[in-house]
Design a protein around this motif. Structure first.
Motif, mmCIF file in Angstrom:
data_model
loop_
_atom_site.group_PDB
_atom_site.id
_atom_site.type_symbol
_atom_site.label_atom_id
_atom_site.label_comp_id
_atom_site.label_asym_id
_atom_site.label_seq_id
_atom_site.Cartn_x
_atom_site.Cartn_y
_atom_site.Cartn_z
ATOM 1 N N LEU A 417 0.801 -1.218 0.000
ATOM 2 C CA LEU A 417 0.000 0.000 0.000
ATOM 3 C C LEU A 417 0.834 1.269 0.000
ATOM 4 C CD1 LEU A 417 -2.863 -0.955 2.483
ATOM 5 C CD2 LEU A 417 -2.873 -1.042 0.005
ATOM 6 N N ARG A 418 1.927 1.305 0.777
ATOM 7 C CA ARG A 418 2.692 2.550 0.887
ATOM 8 C C ARG A 418 3.294 2.962 -0.456
ATOM 9 N NH1 ARG A 418 4.478 4.966 5.333
ATOM 10 N NH2 ARG A 418 6.400 5.503 4.241
ATOM 11 N N THR A 419 3.878 1.980 -1.184
ATOM 12 C CA THR A 419 4.546 2.328 -2.450
ATOM 13 C C THR A 419 3.571 2.892 -3.474
ATOM 14 O OG1 THR A 419 6.257 0.677 -2.035
ATOM 15 C CG2 THR A 419 5.988 1.444 -4.301
ATOM 16 N N PRO A 420 2.453 2.208 -3.776
ATOM 17 C CA PRO A 420 1.528 2.815 -4.750
ATOM 18 C C PRO A 420 0.898 4.106 -4.245
ATOM 19 C CG PRO A 420 0.586 0.822 -3.789
ATOM 20 C CD PRO A 420 2.016 0.857 -3.390
ATOM 21 N N LEU A 421 0.620 4.207 -2.938
ATOM 22 C CA LEU A 421 0.056 5.444 -2.410
ATOM 23 C C LEU A 421 1.036 6.594 -2.555
ATOM 24 C CD1 LEU A 421 -1.931 4.486 0.799
ATOM 25 C CD2 LEU A 421 -2.791 5.606 -1.248
ATOM 26 N N SER A 422 2.324 6.331 -2.261
ATOM 27 C CA SER A 422 3.327 7.384 -2.433
ATOM 28 C C SER A 422 3.413 7.817 -3.894
ATOM 29 C CB SER A 422 4.686 6.892 -1.946
ATOM 30 O OG SER A 422 4.636 6.585 -0.574
ATOM 31 N N SER A 423 3.324 6.858 -4.809
ATOM 32 C CA SER A 423 3.348 7.206 -6.229
ATOM 33 C C SER A 423 2.120 8.022 -6.611
ATOM 34 C CB SER A 423 3.424 5.923 -7.067
ATOM 35 O OG SER A 423 4.598 5.219 -6.776
ATOM 36 N N ILE A 424 0.945 7.624 -6.083
ATOM 37 C CA ILE A 424 -0.282 8.377 -6.387
ATOM 38 C C ILE A 424 -0.154 9.812 -5.899
ATOM 39 C CG2 ILE A 424 -2.724 8.571 -5.799
ATOM 40 C CD1 ILE A 424 -2.826 5.511 -5.780
ATOM 41 N N ILE A 425 0.332 9.971 -4.674
ATOM 42 C CA ILE A 425 0.491 11.327 -4.127
ATOM 43 C C ILE A 425 1.480 12.126 -4.955
ATOM 44 C CG2 ILE A 425 1.325 12.622 -2.134
ATOM 45 C CD1 ILE A 425 0.205 10.383 -0.375
ATOM 46 N N GLY A 426 2.611 11.496 -5.316
ATOM 47 C CA GLY A 426 3.612 12.216 -6.106
ATOM 48 C C GLY A 426 3.071 12.641 -7.455
ATOM 49 N N TYR A 427 2.394 11.733 -8.152
ATOM 50 C CA TYR A 427 1.877 12.086 -9.473
ATOM 51 C C TYR A 427 0.708 13.068 -9.382
ATOM 52 C CZ TYR A 427 4.783 8.738 -11.949
ATOM 53 O OH TYR A 427 5.839 8.093 -12.496
ATOM 54 N N ALA A 428 -0.095 12.972 -8.296
ATOM 55 C CA ALA A 428 -1.180 13.938 -8.127
ATOM 56 C C ALA A 428 -0.636 15.349 -7.927
ATOM 57 C CB ALA A 428 -2.062 13.525 -6.949
ATOM 58 N N ARG A 429 0.410 15.436 -7.127
ATOM 59 C CA ARG A 429 1.032 16.749 -6.929
ATOM 60 C C ARG A 429 1.637 17.271 -8.230
ATOM 61 N NH1 ARG A 429 4.126 15.507 -1.194
ATOM 62 N NH2 ARG A 429 2.303 15.752 0.172
ATOM 63 N N LEU A 430 2.293 16.381 -8.960
ATOM 64 C CA LEU A 430 2.867 16.779 -10.233
ATOM 65 C C LEU A 430 1.786 17.222 -11.211
ATOM 66 C CD1 LEU A 430 5.401 16.978 -12.025
ATOM 67 C CD2 LEU A 430 5.019 14.580 -12.659
ATOM 68 N N LEU A 431 0.670 16.472 -11.253
ATOM 69 C CA LEU A 431 -0.428 16.821 -12.144
ATOM 70 C C LEU A 431 -1.036 18.164 -11.747
ATOM 71 C CD1 LEU A 431 -2.329 15.960 -14.445
ATOM 72 C CD2 LEU A 431 -3.730 14.777 -12.726
ATOM 73 N N ARG A 432 -1.183 18.387 -10.454
ATOM 74 C CA ARG A 432 -1.732 19.652 -9.997
ATOM 75 C C ARG A 432 -0.839 20.823 -10.386
ATOM 76 N NH1 ARG A 432 -2.223 20.386 -3.633
ATOM 77 N NH2 ARG A 432 0.025 20.199 -3.933
ATOM 78 N N SER A 441 -12.273 24.375 -12.632
ATOM 79 C CA SER A 441 -12.227 24.364 -11.169
ATOM 80 C C SER A 441 -12.739 23.036 -10.620
ATOM 81 C CB SER A 441 -13.080 25.518 -10.622
ATOM 82 O OG SER A 441 -14.437 25.395 -11.068
ATOM 83 N N LEU A 442 -13.728 22.414 -11.292
ATOM 84 C CA LEU A 442 -14.217 21.123 -10.825
ATOM 85 C C LEU A 442 -13.131 20.058 -10.919
ATOM 86 C CD1 LEU A 442 -16.481 19.286 -9.848
ATOM 87 C CD2 LEU A 442 -17.210 19.000 -12.237
ATOM 88 N N GLN A 443 -12.408 20.062 -12.039
ATOM 89 C CA GLN A 443 -11.309 19.102 -12.179
ATOM 90 C C GLN A 443 -10.231 19.373 -11.134
ATOM 91 O OE1 GLN A 443 -10.474 19.951 -16.297
ATOM 92 N NE2 GLN A 443 -11.463 18.069 -16.999
ATOM 93 N N ARG A 444 -10.007 20.648 -10.905
ATOM 94 C CA ARG A 444 -9.010 21.009 -9.888
ATOM 95 C C ARG A 444 -9.427 20.496 -8.516
ATOM 96 N NH1 ARG A 444 -3.711 22.772 -9.932
ATOM 97 N NH2 ARG A 444 -3.243 23.904 -8.014
ATOM 98 N N GLU A 445 -10.726 20.624 -8.178
ATOM 99 C CA GLU A 445 -11.213 20.130 -6.894
ATOM 100 C C GLU A 445 -11.112 18.611 -6.821
ATOM 101 O OE1 GLU A 445 -15.137 21.567 -6.429
ATOM 102 O OE2 GLU A 445 -14.573 23.673 -6.188
ATOM 103 N N ASN A 446 -11.371 17.941 -7.959
ATOM 104 C CA ASN A 446 -11.241 16.478 -7.961
ATOM 105 C C ASN A 446 -9.808 16.048 -7.678
ATOM 106 O OD1 ASN A 446 -13.957 16.135 -8.526
ATOM 107 N ND2 ASN A 446 -13.650 16.071 -10.746
ATOM 108 N N ILE A 447 -8.854 16.759 -8.271
ATOM 109 C CA ILE A 447 -7.435 16.431 -8.004
ATOM 110 C C ILE A 447 -7.109 16.669 -6.540
ATOM 111 C CG2 ILE A 447 -5.050 17.095 -8.527
ATOM 112 C CD1 ILE A 447 -5.928 17.684 -11.368
ATOM 113 N N GLU A 448 -7.597 17.791 -6.007
ATOM 114 C CA GLU A 448 -7.323 18.081 -4.595
ATOM 115 C C GLU A 448 -7.963 17.022 -3.700
ATOM 116 O OE1 GLU A 448 -5.012 21.508 -5.043
ATOM 117 O OE2 GLU A 448 -5.479 20.293 -3.291
#
Length: 636
Positions: A417-432, A441-448
């Motif tokens: 769980l930690r490895t994929p979650l860390s990747s999800i967080i990293g890519y979400a931040r990068l995408l944001r 703004s709706l897409q932005r809220e979904n990313i947040e």
């Protein structure tokens, strides 16, 4: 008249008694002295001999294992950086077979995913810079240059990964250059990716290894240049250790797997040390673990001294006891008396082996028969005890198996769980960051929302793992001077993004004269984060105040909120695991109930106390009291 009375009253001629007494006394003393003295001396000498060699072998194994662990960590660090760079050389921006301007995005992602890389440069096959990015200084988008003659470029252009020598930037931290080929196809190299890697991790790793009380660890390359050492000044002076015997032995050609061996030699300062080493594959480095001879052998010398002292004391006492007992002529009746006393005290396994050829021997046989009958009478009770003990053993085995399965489950959670979650967080931040101003703004809220939920899930997993580690007694403590105002500022910066619509104001109340606190930095940081996070979770609006004061050798840290408060009936149990109180049991307040339990156990580990004052509807105040100087053990 019983057999014992018969034995005591049986007449023995006076001349026979005197002759037997004299002979028994002489033989008893001589034989006992020889046997006791010989046995004690022989066993002590053998113990000292084997303990000396076992201590040397164990020391060699322990130092070699420590060096091997350090070497593996260094190799893993370098290979992880290399793997990240290889991933950047296969990005979608080179799908057309050339280095376009889009490759700058790959470099940004490389720096984002690999904190150790401070600068990355992409060259075309002619050595001209096509894209360049740095973490600490600005680089023009159209930067250009010709570095085709450099060793890194030439080697990478031939399809071979290049690991450069260690160099220092601004005479402070060590760096090394890594260059990899950028391949459009398996045989077509269209450029070279070169990165500057900060080796601060290697310095910290070596400095944290403290063998014994005066030992140290350091790393050198094949030419003998010092790469990492607890004394950074030696590294900055470019000291070369090629003349040391341990360095020569480490890099000499050998066949097979080297056997762990402690080499007695001299260190850089000329001190006699015990040295062990392990090679770092791929970069031609070696990690050395050294301890002064007097420090390494101090426990052995103390043990030998104690053994010798005990030998002399034991020999003297044994000879004195032999003389005294021999002078008193130890008779079979004395043995019989002791046997009766042991039976009276409940030792039913007592048996007498007397071969006197008279009524005393008969009495001893009857004594043994009596003990046998008593033993048989209690055998049924012993059988029941044995059966009960077996059941308890099986129950303990089941508990141990359950504990093992729990540890295995937590380990699987950490890995899966930690490895994929860390990747999800990293890519979400990068995408944001990369889609700033380009999505609705709706897409932005979904990313947040994705980022918040992933971070919340990661926090829950971390909480479970932290609690399990503390509960298992495997928490390591690293005592160091800590500036608490910096920790508070960092914790506030971490918590502020999750404050609800800025409806909560976080206030600091720290005097400017705060001194350093000698404790574990990471555990204190986790305590502050958990308390602030708990306050934010149960406070809809108002303010949260964190205050620190030092008095009477203690440091008091208080976190006060204006939230929902805690019922008096719940105050006594909120620090227990999975206990959230009745007011916080609603689905509106999410959590596992481990935050305060982890705080309580971390505070206990650091030798402090934690308390709470609360009033329903008006908020709560959690107060942590820690000693200014923590003398806790390194592992709890």
């Amino acid at each position: 008249m019983n057999p014992l009375q018969v034995a005591l009253r049986w007449p023995i001629p006076q001349t026979v008694r005197g002759r037997r007494r004299s002979r028994l006394l002489r033989h008893y003393f001589v034989i006992s002295a020889l046997l006791i003295a010989g046995g004690l001396i022989t066993s002590s000498l053998l113990e000292i001999y084997f303990r000396y060699h076992e201590s040397r072998e164990n020391l060699a194994v322990l130092e070699r294992e420590a060096a091997t662990v350090a070497a593996v960590k260094i190799e893993r660090f370098i290979r992880d950086v290399e793997a990240s760079m290889k991933a950047a050389t296969k990005g979608p921006s080179i799908a057309q077979g050339d280095l376009s301007s889009d490759y700058r995005f790959e470099l940004k992602r490389l720096l984002f995913l690999t904190p150790a890389i401070t600068e990355a440069v992409a060259f075309d096959r002619n050595g001209v810079i096509r894209s360049q990015i740095s973490r600490f200084r600005g680089v023009a988008a159209d930067a250009s240059g010709d570095l085709s003659a450099s060793t890194a470029f030439q080697q990478a252009r031939q399809g071979i990964s290049y690991f450069g020598p260690v160099h220092f930037v601004r005479q402070s931290e060590p760096y090394m250059t890594i260059a990899l080929p950028i391949e459009y196809t398996k045989r077509k190299i269209i450029g070279v990716l070169q990165a500057e890697v900060n080796l601060k991790y290697v310095l910290e790793l070596v400095s944290n290894i403290k063998p014994g009380t005066a030992g140290q660890a350091y790393a050198v390359n094949r030419s003998g240049d010092l790469i990492a050492h607890p004394d950074i000044s030696l590294v900055l002076q470019r000291r070369n250790l090629a003349q040391l015997n341990q360095v020569k032995e480490a890099f000499q050609p050998m066949s097979g797997v080297p056997k762990p061996k402690a080499v007695v030699t001299h260190d850089l300062q000329g001190k006699k040390v015990i040295s062990s080493y392990a090679l770092v594959p791929g970069v031609d480095w070696a990690v050395f673990i050294e301890r002064p001879v007097e420090d390494a052998y101090e426990p052995l010398y103390a043990s030998i001294l104690r053994t010798s002292s005990l030998l002399l004391v034991g020999l003297g006492v044994a000879l004195l006891a032999t003389l005294l007992v021999g002078r008193r002529v130890v008779r079979p009746l004395e043995t019989l008396r002791h046997g009766v006393a042991r039976i009276r005290n409940g030792d039913l396994t007592t048996r007498l082996d007397l071969k006197t050829g008279d009524e005393i021997e008969i009495l001893a046989d009857e004594f043994n028969e009596m003990a046998t009958h008593l033993r048989e009478a209690y055998s049924g009770l012993e059988l029941k005890v044995a059966e009960r003990t077996q059941k308890l053993t099986l129950a303990n085995d089941k508990l141990a198996e359950a504990s093992r399965l729990k540890s295995q489950f937590l380990a699987n959670v950490n890995h899966e769980l930690r490895t994929p979650l860390s990747s999800i967080i990293g890519y979400a931040r990068l995408l944001r960051r990369e889609t700033e101003g380009q999505i609705s703004s709706l897409q932005r809220e979904n990313i947040e929302d994705l980022l918040r939920n992933a971070q919340r899930l990661l926090g829950l997993i971390d909480g479970l793992l932290d609690f399990a580690k503390i509960e298992a007694g495997k928490t390591e403590i690293h005592i160091e001077p800590v500036k608490i105002d910096e920790l508070v500022q960092g914790a506030i910066a971490t918590i502020e993004p999750i404050v609800n619509n800025n409806a909560i104001r976080i206030v600091r109340d720290l005097p400017p004269t705060l001194g350093p606190l000698h404790t574990d930095r990471e555990k204190l940081r986790q305590i502050i984060l958990n308390l602030l996070g708990n306050a934010v979770k149960f406070t809809d609006h108002g303010k949260i105040t964190i205050s620190v004061c030092q008095e009477n050798g203690d440091c008091k840290l208080a976190v006060q909120d204006s939230g929902i408060g805690i019922d008096k009936a719940d105050v006594a149990r909120i620090f227990e695991e999975f206990e959230r109180g009745r007011l916080t049991g609603d689905s509106e307040y999410r959590g596992t109930g481990l935050g305060l339990a982890i705080v309580k156990r971390l505070v206990d580990v650091l030798g402090g106390t934690v308390g709470v004052e609360s009033e329903l509807g008006k908020g709560s105040t959690f107060t942590v009291t820690l000693p200014l100087i923590n003398n806790a053990n390194q592992t709890v």
